[in-house]
Design an enzyme around this catalytic site. Sequence first.
Site, PDB file in Angstrom:
ATOM      1  N   GLU A 172      16.241 -19.496  -6.810  1.00  0.00           N
ATOM      2  CA  GLU A 172      15.960 -18.128  -7.241  1.00  0.00           C
ATOM      3  C   GLU A 172      15.332 -18.125  -8.650  1.00  0.00           C
ATOM      4  O   GLU A 172      14.373 -17.398  -8.923  1.00  0.00           O
ATOM      5  CB  GLU A 172      17.255 -17.294  -7.203  1.00  0.00           C
ATOM      6  CG  GLU A 172      17.179 -15.914  -7.839  1.00  0.00           C
ATOM      7  CD  GLU A 172      16.066 -15.022  -7.280  1.00  0.00           C
ATOM      8  OE1 GLU A 172      15.462 -15.345  -6.248  1.00  0.00           O
ATOM      9  OE2 GLU A 172      15.788 -13.995  -7.921  1.00  0.00           O
ATOM     10  N   ARG A 188       3.989  -0.492  -4.718  1.00  0.00           N
ATOM     11  CA  ARG A 188       3.657  -0.967  -3.372  1.00  0.00           C
ATOM     12  C   ARG A 188       2.310  -1.683  -3.317  1.00  0.00           C
ATOM     13  O   ARG A 188       1.899  -2.175  -2.265  1.00  0.00           O
ATOM     14  CB  ARG A 188       3.622   0.210  -2.392  1.00  0.00           C
ATOM     15  CG  ARG A 188       4.913   0.974  -2.319  1.00  0.00           C
ATOM     16  CD  ARG A 188       4.776   2.131  -1.375  1.00  0.00           C
ATOM     17  NE  ARG A 188       4.728   1.672  -0.011  1.00  0.00           N
ATOM     18  CZ  ARG A 188       5.781   1.490   0.769  1.00  0.00           C
ATOM     19  NH1 ARG A 188       6.979   1.748   0.299  1.00  0.00           N
ATOM     20  NH2 ARG A 188       5.645   1.076   1.989  1.00  0.00           N
ATOM     21  N   GLU A 199       6.756 -16.191 -10.227  1.00  0.00           N
ATOM     22  CA  GLU A 199       6.091 -14.962  -9.774  1.00  0.00           C
ATOM     23  C   GLU A 199       5.614 -14.073 -10.917  1.00  0.00           C
ATOM     24  O   GLU A 199       4.662 -13.328 -10.754  1.00  0.00           O
ATOM     25  CB  GLU A 199       6.955 -14.170  -8.790  1.00  0.00           C
ATOM     26  CG  GLU A 199       8.155 -13.488  -9.379  1.00  0.00           C
ATOM     27  CD  GLU A 199       8.910 -12.658  -8.353  1.00  0.00           C
ATOM     28  OE1 GLU A 199       8.291 -11.980  -7.534  1.00  0.00           O
ATOM     29  OE2 GLU A 199      10.156 -12.691  -8.380  1.00  0.00           O
ATOM     30  N   CYS A 214       0.856  -1.179   0.000  1.00  0.00           N
ATOM     31  CA  CYS A 214       0.000   0.000   0.000  1.00  0.00           C
ATOM     32  C   CYS A 214       0.898   1.237   0.000  1.00  0.00           C
ATOM     33  O   CYS A 214       1.936   1.262   0.656  1.00  0.00           O
ATOM     34  CB  CYS A 214      -0.935   0.080   1.184  1.00  0.00           C
ATOM     35  SG  CYS A 214      -2.063  -1.292   1.302  1.00  0.00           S
ATOM     36  N   ASN A 223      -1.780   2.192   5.711  1.00  0.00           N
ATOM     37  CA  ASN A 223      -0.893   1.134   5.241  1.00  0.00           C
ATOM     38  C   ASN A 223      -0.550   0.307   6.461  1.00  0.00           C
ATOM     39  O   ASN A 223      -0.082   0.840   7.456  1.00  0.00           O
ATOM     40  CB  ASN A 223       0.363   1.784   4.630  1.00  0.00           C
ATOM     41  CG  ASN A 223       1.481   0.789   4.357  1.00  0.00           C
ATOM     42  OD1 ASN A 223       1.255  -0.409   4.312  1.00  0.00           O
ATOM     43  ND2 ASN A 223       2.682   1.304   4.178  1.00  0.00           N
ATOM     44  N   GLY A 224      -0.800  -1.007   6.405  1.00  0.00           N
ATOM     45  CA  GLY A 224      -0.497  -1.868   7.553  1.00  0.00           C
ATOM     46  C   GLY A 224      -1.672  -2.769   7.857  1.00  0.00           C
ATOM     47  O   GLY A 224      -2.591  -2.916   7.048  1.00  0.00           O
ATOM     48  N   HIS A 266      13.982 -38.706  -5.071  1.00  0.00           N
ATOM     49  CA  HIS A 266      13.436 -39.152  -3.791  1.00  0.00           C
ATOM     50  C   HIS A 266      11.962 -38.787  -3.649  1.00  0.00           C
ATOM     51  O   HIS A 266      11.495 -38.528  -2.544  1.00  0.00           O
ATOM     52  CB  HIS A 266      14.257 -38.560  -2.635  1.00  0.00           C
ATOM     53  CG  HIS A 266      15.672 -39.070  -2.628  1.00  0.00           C
ATOM     54  ND1 HIS A 266      15.987 -40.376  -2.320  1.00  0.00           N
ATOM     55  CD2 HIS A 266      16.844 -38.467  -2.944  1.00  0.00           C
ATOM     56  CE1 HIS A 266      17.295 -40.544  -2.431  1.00  0.00           C
ATOM     57  NE2 HIS A 266      17.833 -39.394  -2.817  1.00  0.00           N
ATOM     58  N   TRP A 292      -2.790  -2.774  -1.691  1.00  0.00           N
ATOM     59  CA  TRP A 292      -2.482  -4.196  -1.830  1.00  0.00           C
ATOM     60  C   TRP A 292      -3.346  -4.877  -0.782  1.00  0.00           C
ATOM     61  O   TRP A 292      -3.116  -4.732   0.417  1.00  0.00           O
ATOM     62  CB  TRP A 292      -1.000  -4.446  -1.566  1.00  0.00           C
ATOM     63  CG  TRP A 292      -0.598  -5.867  -1.799  1.00  0.00           C
ATOM     64  CD1 TRP A 292      -0.226  -6.442  -2.974  1.00  0.00           C
ATOM     65  CD2 TRP A 292      -0.507  -6.910  -0.804  1.00  0.00           C
ATOM     66  NE1 TRP A 292       0.071  -7.774  -2.783  1.00  0.00           N
ATOM     67  CE2 TRP A 292      -0.091  -8.089  -1.469  1.00  0.00           C
ATOM     68  CE3 TRP A 292      -0.739  -6.966   0.563  1.00  0.00           C
ATOM     69  CZ2 TRP A 292       0.098  -9.294  -0.808  1.00  0.00           C
ATOM     70  CZ3 TRP A 292      -0.551  -8.174   1.228  1.00  0.00           C
ATOM     71  CH2 TRP A 292      -0.137  -9.324   0.543  1.00  0.00           C
ATOM     72  N   LYS A 341       5.996  -4.576  -4.472  1.00  0.00           N
ATOM     73  CA  LYS A 341       7.455  -4.518  -4.391  1.00  0.00           C
ATOM     74  C   LYS A 341       7.955  -4.478  -2.953  1.00  0.00           C
ATOM     75  O   LYS A 341       9.006  -5.002  -2.634  1.00  0.00           O
ATOM     76  CB  LYS A 341       7.927  -3.281  -5.156  1.00  0.00           C
ATOM     77  CG  LYS A 341       9.432  -3.115  -5.239  1.00  0.00           C
ATOM     78  CD  LYS A 341      10.018  -4.108  -6.196  1.00  0.00           C
ATOM     79  CE  LYS A 341      11.527  -4.024  -6.294  1.00  0.00           C
ATOM     80  NZ  LYS A 341      12.076  -5.284  -6.810  1.00  0.00           N
ATOM     81  N   LYS A 393      11.646 -16.604  -9.718  1.00  0.00           N
ATOM     82  CA  LYS A 393      11.488 -15.567 -10.749  1.00  0.00           C
ATOM     83  C   LYS A 393      10.463 -16.013 -11.784  1.00  0.00           C
ATOM     84  O   LYS A 393       9.593 -15.268 -12.184  1.00  0.00           O
ATOM     85  CB  LYS A 393      12.859 -15.355 -11.410  1.00  0.00           C
ATOM     86  CG  LYS A 393      13.217 -13.993 -11.795  1.00  0.00           C
ATOM     87  CD  LYS A 393      13.602 -13.020 -10.716  1.00  0.00           C
ATOM     88  CE  LYS A 393      12.955 -13.118  -9.420  1.00  0.00           C
ATOM     89  NZ  LYS A 393      13.530 -12.359  -8.341  1.00  0.00           N
TER      90      LYS A 393
HETATM   91  C1  F6R Z   1      11.024 -11.580  -5.687  1.00  0.00           C
HETATM   92  C2  F6R Z   1      11.192 -10.540  -4.695  1.00  0.00           C
HETATM   93  C3  F6R Z   1      10.798 -10.852  -3.306  1.00  0.00           C
HETATM   94  C4  F6R Z   1      11.654 -10.036  -2.322  1.00  0.00           C
HETATM   95  C5  F6R Z   1      11.122 -10.219  -0.901  1.00  0.00           C
HETATM   96  C6  F6R Z   1      11.979  -9.485   0.102  1.00  0.00           C
HETATM   97  O1  F6R Z   1      11.459 -11.173  -6.947  1.00  0.00           O
HETATM   98  O2  F6R Z   1      11.599  -9.455  -5.006  1.00  0.00           O
HETATM   99  O3  F6R Z   1      10.867 -12.201  -3.026  1.00  0.00           O
HETATM  100  O4  F6R Z   1      12.971 -10.461  -2.406  1.00  0.00           O
HETATM  101  O5  F6R Z   1       9.819  -9.741  -0.828  1.00  0.00           O
HETATM  102  O6  F6R Z   1      12.042  -8.135  -0.197  1.00  0.00           O
HETATM  103  P1  F6R Z   1      13.246  -7.229   0.279  1.00  0.00           P
HETATM  104  O7  F6R Z   1      14.469  -7.707  -0.382  1.00  0.00           O
HETATM  105  O8  F6R Z   1      12.864  -5.845  -0.105  1.00  0.00           O
HETATM  106  O9  F6R Z   1      13.324  -7.417   1.767  1.00  0.00           O
END
Ligand code: F6R
Length: 606
Positions: free
Chosen positions: A483, A27, A490, A2, A100-101, A506, A74, A601, A487
């Site tokens: 990782e 956000r 998501e 948010c 926000n929260g 397994h 969000w 984000k 990617k």
């Molecule tokens: C995936 C991604 C998330 C962040 C996670 C932690 O592409 O970006 O998995 O890595 O939400 O966020 P930060 O690094 O901002 O603590």
Amino acid sequence: MCGIVGVVGSRNATDILIQGLQKLEYRGYDSAGIFVTDKNKNSVLVKAVGRISALQEKIDIEVNGTSGIGHTRWATHGKPSKINAHPHVSANSRFVLVHNGVIENFKELKERYLTDDKLVSKTDTEIAVHLIGKLIEEGNLSVVEGFRKALKLLEGSFAFALMDRKDSEIIYVAKNKSPLLIGLGNGYNMICSDAMAMIRETNRFLELYDEEMVIVKRDSVKIMDANGTVVKRKPYIAKLDLSDIGKGAYPYYMLKEIDEQPAVMRKIMQKYIANTNPHQMKVEQEILEAVVKADRIYVIAAGTSSHAGWAAKAFFEQLTKTPVEICLASEFGYNTPLLSKKPLFIYISQSGETADSRQVLVKMKKLGYKALTITNVPGSTLSREADYTLLLYAGSEIAVASTKAYTAQIAVMAVLAKAVGEYIGNSVARSFNLLQELSLVASAIEALLTEKKQIEQKVYKHLQNTRNAFYIGRGADYYASMEAALKLKEISYIQCEGFAAGELKHGTIALIEERTPVQALISNKEIASHTRGNVMEVVSRGAKVLTIVSQDCAQKEDDIVVQIVHPFLTCITMVVPTQLVAYYATLQRKLDVDKPRNLAKSVTVE
Ligand code: F6R
């Protein structure tokens, strides 16, 4: 999660709010709304489901007030809908609130104080604004008194911006756990969740701390602590460049950010390695001592940042001779393992705002344990509240899927490990020429980026029409697989698991069937034959395989070949092709690469 904006006293409040919300869309982007009012108390409240552009379409040119608040959501409580979108209003609509929260005790508050109130949304925020309105009006209190009384009853996290239709020239602000800043303008003042939202208007900001309340007017800002005592605070200058935030000629931020990785590697070298001596890292002595004193390092992080921790674990242990544990922030705070005698906590976070990581930091600081934050955002909450910070210098990362911040996190962990290794006189560290090795990493990434077209074609063929896929690898390639899988899933919504290649047999190999896509990562000559064996096992069961291999392991039929880099750093280079795999698979599905569904984000709720 948010985004909040607000402005008091500007002639073009609507424009400031909308521009600000556009910058905060990262956000949360499921719905948005603004409340704008003028000196004569004419006001308008507009909400829309979807992106800020949908809100913009609904805003009339007539909406030209001088003050207002805005929100991009969000969803936590209640699905994304116009009714659940913020701002929310009190029972008689006098008070207007954005939040926000998460208010954790919203049900209890509703049952105790608001049994007669008609609530239209499913949100915790509407309960908060009804409560504030009720306390003020029934208790005949001033807004500050009533707001403070309500804050004392609320449990959870919040950044609030409250307006009173009876006095349109004030925004009341309160903060606990969720980020919020005050922007200082000329003849007007603003509020925002992130300086980026208001950088067009000002570069002067005031930080806020938990439990503070602020009265924002056009020509004054009054900060008070939880007891109402006025706090004096100097503004700071935010060093943000608007051009840094644009995506230029790129169709998506993610592609721009993938392309920026060689430059980020070079920036890290320039910031952290002395010009005169490639073995001398520019890391404060205090940080080195904190690591050396520790008998165990606990890396606390979430998502991609935790994968960066896994990627760095092996070299960090070898260079510093200190054991490293990688812990998921969302688990650690509530399921804390038995700690070593002298732990040091390293928080890895691109945004520096992740609530899960912050709750651990707060708890561990209370126990007296030192904190080092590795983040991309100077002045972020995790940076401010830690004892030490190392910055990533990756430049703003806007795409929700993290790319350049992940590779920068590993590089900065390498800088720290090398610095500590040198400090303790470890011969492995002495012979590890990080300047040279990071230069090779930058060149290897550059070489990969010249092959985008070929990678795109291969991805289209390999992942077309699939709903699931696997990445497999051993050692460092296993961490890179985790990782890579995150990617891919998501942004393309292909269900994907990153698996230790030897572990597949397994149980999970049962999921391999005719044409299941498997991407194999192979960067270590010593164990390449084992991973190749695992590849054969899945091929025999019908899988189609795309191989991403290091040059020294390459065979004629391999798909993507990555230049050789130091084994400590293959987690950086091996991931770059997988970022492109995710990007092209998403383009093929015609999805929004930068703003995948359900995500945001900056994850500021636990
Ligand atoms: C995936 C991604 C998330 C962040 C996670 C932690 O592409 O970006 O998995 O890595 O939400 O966020 P930060 O690094 O901002 O603590």
